[in-house]
Design an enzyme around this catalytic site. Structure first.
Site, short mmCIF file in Angstrom:
data_model
loop_
_atom_site.label_atom_id
_atom_site.label_comp_id
_atom_site.label_asym_id
_atom_site.label_seq_id
_atom_site.Cartn_x
_atom_site.Cartn_y
_atom_site.Cartn_z
N LYS A 265 0.83 -1.21 0.00
CA LYS A 265 0.00 0.00 0.00
C LYS A 265 0.87 1.26 0.00
CE LYS A 265 -3.25 2.55 3.01
NZ LYS A 265 -4.13 2.49 4.21
N ASP A 270 -2.58 10.02 4.07
CA ASP A 270 -3.99 9.63 4.19
C ASP A 270 -4.72 10.58 5.13
OD1 ASP A 270 -6.42 8.39 4.29
OD2 ASP A 270 -5.75 6.66 5.48
N LYS A 277 -10.35 12.44 8.51
CA LYS A 277 -9.92 11.98 9.83
C LYS A 277 -9.92 13.14 10.81
CE LYS A 277 -6.67 8.37 8.28
NZ LYS A 277 -7.34 7.22 8.91
N ASP A 288 1.63 6.09 5.69
CA ASP A 288 0.64 5.19 5.08
C ASP A 288 1.15 4.55 3.78
OD1 ASP A 288 -1.76 3.96 5.65
OD2 ASP A 288 -2.98 5.42 4.55
N ASP A 347 -12.18 6.89 3.69
CA ASP A 347 -11.01 6.62 4.51
C ASP A 347 -10.62 5.13 4.47
OD1 ASP A 347 -8.90 7.19 6.17
OD2 ASP A 347 -10.11 7.31 8.01
N GLU A 349 -9.44 3.57 2.03
CA GLU A 349 -8.88 3.73 0.69
C GLU A 349 -7.81 2.70 0.36
OE1 GLU A 349 -7.72 5.21 3.30
OE2 GLU A 349 -5.57 4.86 3.01
N ARG A 351 -7.57 -0.55 0.81
CA ARG A 351 -8.07 -1.77 0.17
C ARG A 351 -8.42 -1.52 -1.30
NH1 ARG A 351 -12.70 -2.28 4.62
NH2 ARG A 351 -10.99 -1.36 5.79
N1 BES Z 1 -4.32 4.22 7.01
C1 BES Z 1 -5.47 3.91 7.77
C2 BES Z 1 -5.22 2.84 8.83
C3 BES Z 1 -4.28 3.20 9.96
C4 BES Z 1 -4.79 3.63 11.17
C5 BES Z 1 -2.92 3.01 9.84
C6 BES Z 1 -3.93 3.91 12.21
C7 BES Z 1 -2.07 3.30 10.87
C8 BES Z 1 -2.56 3.74 12.06
C9 BES Z 1 -6.58 3.38 6.85
O1 BES Z 1 -6.61 3.90 5.58
C10 BES Z 1 -7.88 3.74 7.49
O2 BES Z 1 -8.17 4.90 7.59
N2 BES Z 1 -8.65 2.73 7.88
C11 BES Z 1 -9.90 2.94 8.49
C12 BES Z 1 -10.87 1.94 7.91
C13 BES Z 1 -12.31 2.20 8.32
C14 BES Z 1 -12.81 3.46 7.66
C15 BES Z 1 -13.12 1.00 7.90
C16 BES Z 1 -9.75 2.73 10.00
O3 BES Z 1 -9.01 1.84 10.39
O4 BES Z 1 -10.33 3.48 10.75
ZN ZN Z 2 -4.78 4.57 4.84
MN MN Z 3 -7.72 5.72 5.46
#
Ligand code: BES
Ligand code: ZN
Ligand code: MN
Length: 501
Positions: A265, A270, A277, A288, A347, A349, A351
């Protein structure tokens, strides 16, 4: 950062006699109240009339893991200072694990900052682990500092282990150096701020690395991505003025056996996009692209160590920002390969870009597929900051998880429960990008990715949301910021496949 210069000496006597080191490093083990000297310290102990352990105990040393106690030699040795580094408790059979050695090496390397040359005398140690620990512990990212502070230790002399041929020790040193260099490639990329590291500049850095290591390189810019139908990558990257890329870097080894596809990824920042966020800690999302950095560094490592494999890193790069051109909640994306995805949260994104890259990766007809990503906050909730969540096909997942633990990076097998698939059903499209509830968030992301993996292909998905980025202080050989996890895990998997198929 360049690594310290490493040299090997045949035994403690020649090392202590010939090394122009300012510091001599010994190991200590936790026993009772006083530390126990690890083998190799005899000559240093003799200079202290056999009372070194006693003196160290007086200074409060216990031999516990990562403790560093300094002691002046007052002219008893040519080096001015003894550094006693704790290895922790020896195992029941009296042995110390490679990870204990790596962490001690990292801890003492950090406290050696500002020293020009040090000589390590522990004699029975795992040389490769020691060199990896020291090289990674010495790492500091100072690219953006006007004053970089104390320089990392610049030369380290080791006493080679008493057993085994010199050739094997040289090979161990070479392997450790290559491993450390690759982990540092990943750390440097992660630590570079998002105003300087964006999709096109990441792609340029990958091109440079590919050239330097004689790897094949291919990049799709936004026009090519559009022409070929990479709707996931284009959707996520649409909000940024800095357009997305798909980079592929291939190493074709001598008598290449198995073919391994890597996918990482590469979200260079992000913000969450329209599903933005919260402000607190949003800066952590500079990391990220850790998966992208790790797979790129892993291909470079495969080349340096000349694995008899074909390895391709597939690297989708995009910046997830809100703007008038952003993708939005409610959009349906036409993914590469023809599936459609309803975006319910911009968010989620990672996947989306991974799915496009996975479909591209399996077109090469690989024998194994490994993807890695800072994919879910749920990974951190489930397993914390130091244990990656590893999903995928049963056998390969377990193999990767075992190797992750063997390297010291850590990882644990996690399931992909079928009942979560229904929660990804979409009103409009083939599937939605989120479930609409919080439960098993790491697993739901894995289930989403599984939809894009060819049936029957051995596959491992490594979620490193926590382990990729150290937001606390340095520990062992792990610096602040980018850690380079899971480069050493991927390297171990590649080595295992090269050997056992
Ligand atoms: N990049 C984030 C995940 C992340 C969170 C990485 C904390 C490192 C530390 C990812 O893109 C994300 O925002 N995931 C969301 C998914 C949700 C919207 C289903 C999450 O984990 O909140
Ligand atoms: Zn992310
Ligand atoms: Mn995200």
């Amino acid at each position: 950062m360049t690594l310290p210069k490493f040299a090997l000496y045949e035994n403690t006597e020649t090392a202590l006699g010939k090394s122009r080191a300012e510091a001599v490093v010994i190991g200590t083990l936790q026993g009772g109240k006083a530390p126990v000297l690890a083998p190799g310290a005899e000559a240093v102990d003799a200079a202290f009339h056999g009372k070194l352990a006693e003196v160290l105990a007086t200074l409060g040393a216990t031999g516990k893991a990562e403790e560093v106690v300094k002691l002046p030699t007052l002219g008893k040795l040519t080096a001015g200072v003894v550094y006693a580094v704790g290895l922790g408790t020896a195992g029941e059979d009296g042995t110390v694990s490679p990870e204990q050695i790596r962490r001690a090496g990292g801890a003492v390397a950090r406290s050696l900052a500002g020293t020009a040359r040090a000589v390590f005398v522990p004699s029975t140690l795992d040389l490769q682990a020691a060199v990896e620990g020291v090289a990674l512990g010495a790492y500091k990212f100072t690219e953006y500092k006007s004053d970089a502070g104390d320089a990392p230790v610049s030369a380290v002399d080791f006493v080679q282990p008493a057993d085994g041929p010199a050739r094997a020790h040289k090979a161990a040193l070479k392997a450790a150096t290559a491993v450390a260099e690759s982990v540092i490639i990943a750390r440097d990329l992660i630590n570079t701020p998002p105003n300087d590291l964006f999709p096109a500049s990441f792609a340029e850095r990958a091109r440079k690395l590919a050239e330097d290591n004689e790897l094949e390189y291919e990049v799709l810019d936004e026009k090519a991505l559009k022409r070929k139908g990479f709707g996931g990558i284009l959707g996520v990257g649409g909000g940024s003025s800095r357009p997305p890329r798909l980079v592929r870097v291939t190493y074709r080894g001598p008598k290449a056996g198995k073919k391994i596809a890597l996918v990482g990824k590469g979200i260079t920042f992000d913000s969450g996009g329209i599903s933005i966020k919260p402000a607190a800690n949003m800066d952590h999302m500079t990391s990220d692209m850790s998966g992208a950095a790790a797979v790129l560094a892993s291909v470079v490592l495969a080349a340096k160590l000349k694995y008899p494999l074909e390895v391709t890193a597939n690297i989708p790069l995009a910046e997830n920002l809100p703007s008038g051109t952003s993708y939005r909640p409610g959009d349906v994306l036409n993914m590469y390969g023809g599936k459609t995805v309803e975006v319910l949260n911009t968010d989620a994104e990672g996947r989306l870009v991974l799915a496009d890259a996975i479909v591209r990766a399996v077109e090469d007809d690989p024998d194994y597929l490994i993807d890695t990503a800072t994919l879910t906050g749920a990974q951190v909730v489930a397993l914390g900051n130091r244990t990656a969540g590893i999903m995928g096909t049963d056998e390969f997942r377990d193999r990767v998880a075992a190797l992750a633990r063997a390297t010291g990076e850590g990882g644990w097998a996690m399931p992909l429960p079928d009942e979560l698939r229904g929660d990804l059903d979409s009103r409009l499209a083939d599937l939605a990008n989120v479930t609409g509830h919080r439960w098993g968030g790491m697993l739901a992301a894995g289930i989403f990715l599984r939809e894009f993996v060819t049936d029957g292909l051995p596959w491992a998905h490594i979620d490193v949301a926590g382990p990729a980025y150290n937001t606390g202080g340095p520990w062992g050989y792990t610096s602040k910021g980018g850690t380079g996890v899971p480069v050493r895990t991927i390297a171990a998997v590649l080595a295992d496949i090269a050997e056992n198929g």
